[in-house]
Write a protein that holds these residues in place. Structure first.
Motif, PDB file in Angstrom:
ATOM      1  N   UNK A 103       6.712  12.161   4.669  1.00 17.08           N
ATOM      2  CA  UNK A 103       5.548  12.544   3.868  1.00 17.08           C
ATOM      3  C   UNK A 103       4.584  13.404   4.683  1.00 17.08           C
ATOM      4  N   UNK A 104       4.410  13.097   5.966  1.00 13.29           N
ATOM      5  CA  UNK A 104       3.546  13.925   6.823  1.00 13.29           C
ATOM      6  C   UNK A 104       4.146  15.312   7.020  1.00 13.29           C
ATOM      7  N   UNK A 105       5.471  15.389   7.103  1.00 14.27           N
ATOM      8  CA  UNK A 105       6.123  16.690   7.195  1.00 14.27           C
ATOM      9  C   UNK A 105       5.836  17.511   5.936  1.00 14.27           C
ATOM     10  N   UNK A 106       5.883  16.859   4.802  1.00 21.17           N
ATOM     11  CA  UNK A 106       5.625  17.527   3.524  1.00 21.17           C
ATOM     12  C   UNK A 106       4.186  18.046   3.451  1.00 21.17           C
ATOM     13  N   UNK A 107       3.243  17.279   3.975  1.00 22.55           N
ATOM     14  CA  UNK A 107       1.826  17.627   3.848  1.00 22.55           C
ATOM     15  C   UNK A 107       1.326  18.559   4.948  1.00 22.55           C
ATOM     16  N   UNK A 108       1.858  18.428   6.158  1.00 20.98           N
ATOM     17  CA  UNK A 108       1.256  19.112   7.304  1.00 20.98           C
ATOM     18  C   UNK A 108       2.097  20.241   7.890  1.00 20.98           C
ATOM     19  N   UNK A 109       3.335  20.376   7.469  1.00 22.70           N
ATOM     20  CA  UNK A 109       4.174  21.447   7.997  1.00 22.70           C
ATOM     21  C   UNK A 109       4.335  22.534   6.939  1.00 22.70           C
ATOM     22  N   UNK A 110       4.936  23.664   7.297  1.00 23.48           N
ATOM     23  CA  UNK A 110       5.194  24.703   6.290  1.00 23.48           C
ATOM     24  C   UNK A 110       6.381  24.377   5.389  1.00 23.48           C
ATOM     25  N   UNK A 111       6.948  23.182   5.527  1.00 26.93           N
ATOM     26  CA  UNK A 111       8.166  22.818   4.810  1.00 26.93           C
ATOM     27  C   UNK A 111       7.904  21.757   3.747  1.00 26.93           C
ATOM     28  N   UNK A 141       0.829  -1.207   0.000  1.00 27.20           N
ATOM     29  CA  UNK A 141       0.000   0.000   0.000  1.00 27.20           C
ATOM     30  C   UNK A 141       0.859   1.251   0.000  1.00 27.20           C
ATOM     31  N   UNK A 142       1.873   1.284   0.877  1.00 28.70           N
ATOM     32  CA  UNK A 142       2.753   2.443   0.949  1.00 28.70           C
ATOM     33  C   UNK A 142       3.579   2.577  -0.321  1.00 28.70           C
ATOM     34  N   UNK A 143       4.040   1.460  -0.857  1.00 23.32           N
ATOM     35  CA  UNK A 143       4.810   1.503  -2.098  1.00 23.32           C
ATOM     36  C   UNK A 143       3.973   2.051  -3.251  1.00 23.32           C
ATOM     37  N   UNK A 144       2.719   1.620  -3.334  1.00 15.85           N
ATOM     38  CA  UNK A 144       1.819   2.120  -4.385  1.00 15.85           C
ATOM     39  C   UNK A 144       1.570   3.611  -4.216  1.00 15.85           C
ATOM     40  N   UNK A 145       1.418   4.056  -2.955  1.00 15.04           N
ATOM     41  CA  UNK A 145       1.226   5.485  -2.677  1.00 15.04           C
ATOM     42  C   UNK A 145       2.444   6.282  -3.160  1.00 15.04           C
ATOM     43  N   UNK A 146       3.639   5.811  -2.835  1.00 15.04           N
ATOM     44  CA  UNK A 146       4.866   6.505  -3.226  1.00 15.04           C
ATOM     45  C   UNK A 146       4.993   6.568  -4.742  1.00 15.04           C
ATOM     46  N   UNK A 147       4.606   5.490  -5.414  1.00 17.21           N
ATOM     47  CA  UNK A 147       4.654   5.463  -6.882  1.00 17.21           C
ATOM     48  C   UNK A 147       3.691   6.490  -7.470  1.00 17.21           C
ATOM     49  N   UNK A 148       2.483   6.536  -6.922  1.00 15.50           N
ATOM     50  CA  UNK A 148       1.465   7.464  -7.428  1.00 15.50           C
ATOM     51  C   UNK A 148       1.901   8.907  -7.307  1.00 15.50           C
ATOM     52  N   UNK A 206      -5.469  11.410   3.042  1.00 14.11           N
ATOM     53  CA  UNK A 206      -6.311  10.240   3.309  1.00 14.11           C
ATOM     54  C   UNK A 206      -5.717   8.970   2.715  1.00 14.11           C
ATOM     55  N   UNK A 207      -5.107   9.096   1.532  1.00 12.02           N
ATOM     56  CA  UNK A 207      -4.449   7.939   0.924  1.00 12.02           C
ATOM     57  C   UNK A 207      -3.300   7.448   1.803  1.00 12.02           C
ATOM     58  N   UNK A 208      -2.534   8.399   2.336  1.00 12.57           N
ATOM     59  CA  UNK A 208      -1.410   8.040   3.201  1.00 12.57           C
ATOM     60  C   UNK A 208      -1.908   7.426   4.502  1.00 12.57           C
ATOM     61  N   UNK A 209      -2.929   8.036   5.097  1.00  9.28           N
ATOM     62  CA  UNK A 209      -3.456   7.534   6.364  1.00  9.28           C
ATOM     63  C   UNK A 209      -4.095   6.149   6.196  1.00  9.28           C
ATOM     64  N   UNK A 210      -4.663   5.892   5.034  1.00  6.99           N
ATOM     65  CA  UNK A 210      -5.238   4.561   4.776  1.00  6.99           C
ATOM     66  C   UNK A 210      -4.143   3.503   4.867  1.00  6.99           C
ATOM     67  N   UNK A 211      -2.976   3.817   4.347  1.00  2.20           N
ATOM     68  CA  UNK A 211      -1.851   2.877   4.464  1.00  2.20           C
ATOM     69  C   UNK A 211      -1.406   2.741   5.917  1.00  2.20           C
ATOM     70  N   UNK A 212      -1.323   3.863   6.614  1.00  2.00           N
ATOM     71  CA  UNK A 212      -0.881   3.835   8.010  1.00  2.00           C
ATOM     72  C   UNK A 212      -1.830   3.030   8.888  1.00  2.00           C
ATOM     73  N   UNK A 213      -3.125   3.169   8.642  1.00  2.00           N
ATOM     74  CA  UNK A 213      -4.118   2.474   9.466  1.00  2.00           C
ATOM     75  C   UNK A 213      -3.993   0.963   9.353  1.00  2.00           C
ATOM     76  N   UNK A 214      -3.513   0.490   8.217  1.00  2.00           N
ATOM     77  CA  UNK A 214      -3.400  -0.942   7.994  1.00  2.00           C
ATOM     78  C   UNK A 214      -1.966  -1.443   8.107  1.00  2.00           C
ATOM     79  N   UNK A 215      -1.104  -0.612   8.652  1.00  2.00           N
ATOM     80  CA  UNK A 215       0.313  -0.942   8.747  1.00  2.00           C
ATOM     81  C   UNK A 215       0.696  -1.175  10.212  1.00  2.00           C
ATOM     82  N   UNK A 216       1.746  -1.941  10.398  1.00  2.00           N
ATOM     83  CA  UNK A 216       2.306  -2.161  11.735  1.00  2.00           C
ATOM     84  C   UNK A 216       3.573  -1.330  11.868  1.00  2.00           C
TER      85      UNK A 216
END
Length: 353
Positions: free
Chosen positions: A139-147, A18-25, A290-300
């Motif tokens: 990726x969360x830093x990229x999306x949620x921070x000013x950086x 899931x995470x790999x597919x997200x990174x590819x997209x 949401x795409x990223x969080x979907x991967x996180x929710x199903x990840x260990x």
């Protein structure tokens, strides 16, 4: 205090499909010409000291002659992929000045100095073993921070762009006591906002050497920004305090400064401002997030004990039943972002509902 709060050794977690597919997209997953393990084939190394003669815990690597040319060409191609269009046109103008290996910490990264021979400008690239925790953090830093964060992943190798700034511990030692009162207030404001941002997005272990101070001149004043540079402890720890830099002893100087120069009302105002900014970013980036969080929710990416500990703490703090229902670290982060977004919408009379 920080030694008790932070786990001595965090395991590296593999990248799921899931995470790999997200990174590819989103253009993060790309074929690269060299892997982390390729750089481990160095023949020897010498210690790297700073200008004061202190051991930096980095060593400068050297490679067999028959491998050096191939490795350097691959690193130049990697630079082109990260910073340009991936073509070979700029390769004749690049030089690999050094390849250093860090003997300290969990990730044991390589640091590559790439110099443009036409103008002597250079940048650093970091090459590490890929860890899902760190990738989520970047990726969360990229999306949620000013950086904005520039990085690439291929299989088990992670390439990161160097983040410019003065390391927090160096700034505390060399710069903090020299600041004017106005500068201390500006830096204290940023520390309060950084503290809140790390907590909401569950980024832990922001000891003073894991972030940098970025200084910008703006008309008649200096602006400060604090940027995280270490993302290994994204959504891993169970103790809620570890997600707030204020509770780490290495940051005591910033905490004391902030309490001395800011009124309690100002601190609360800046915390509220940062939560509002996080809510705005989460809303504007909701599809990708949401795409990223979907991967996180199903990840260990943590242990059941730590998830339960953090779930209990966040429910006790917010009384939001959604935290109590969370089963993974991804659930906890998602519910935390939903919590601040709901509050932002409900408290802002100018939002069209």
């Amino acid at each position: 205090m920080s030694k008790k709060l932070i786990s001595k050794k965090k395991p590296a977690y593999p990248i799921t499909k899931c995470l790999s597919d997200y990174l590819t997209e989103h253009g993060r997953n790309i074929k690269i010409p060299i892997f982390y393990d390729d750089l481990l084939r160095f023949q020897g190394a010498v210690e790297v000291f700073d200008s004061k003669g202190t051991d930096t815990l980095w060593v400068s690597c050297y490679y067999a002659e028959y491998e050096r040319d191939e490795i350097e060409l691959s690193l130049k191609q990697m630079y082109s992929i990260l910073h340009s269009d991936g073509s070979d046109n700029i390769i004749p103008y690049l030089n690999i000045d050094s390849i250093d290996f860090c003997t300290f910490g969990n990730t044991k990264p390589f640091r590559v100095k790439v110099r443009n021979i036409l103008n002597d400008n250079y940048i650093f690239l970091y090459i590490k073993k890929a860890d899902a925790s760190r990738i989520y953090g970047l990726e969360l830093e990229h999306l949620l921070s000013p950086n904005h964060i520039n990085f690439l992943v291929h299989k088990d190798t992670l390439i990161e762009e160097h983040i410019l700034g003065i390391p927090g511990d160096t700034f505390i030692t060399n710069n903090l006591s020299k600041l004017s009162e106005q500068d201390k207030r500006a830096l204290a404001k940023e520390f309060v906002k950084f503290n809140e941002r790390c907590f909401v997005r569950l980024l832990a272990d922001m000891r003073s050497y894991n972030y940098v101070i970025v200084i910008s001149q703006d008309f008649d004043r200096v602006q400060y920004r604090i940027r995280a540079i270490d993302f290994d402890q994204q959504s891993y720890e169970g103790n809620a305090k570890v997600y707030k830099p204020q509770f780490l002893k290495e940051n005591n100087a910033f905490v004391e400064m902030s309490l001395n120069v800011l009124a309690k009302e100002s601190i609360e105002q800046y915390e509220k401002e940062e939560r509002s900014l996080l809510a705005k970013r989460a809303t504007s980036e909701h599809e990708r997030l949401n795409d990223l969080l979907r991967c996180m929710k199903n990840d260990t990416i943590s242990t059941p004990a730590k998830i339960n500990e953090l779930r209990t703490a966040l429910f006790k703090l917010t009384k939001d039943v959604n935290f109590k229902r969370s089963k993974t670290m991804g659930d906890l982060l998602s519910n935390g972002l939903d919590f601040i977004t709901r509050n932002y919408v409900n408290e802002n009379p100018y939002i069209i509902k």
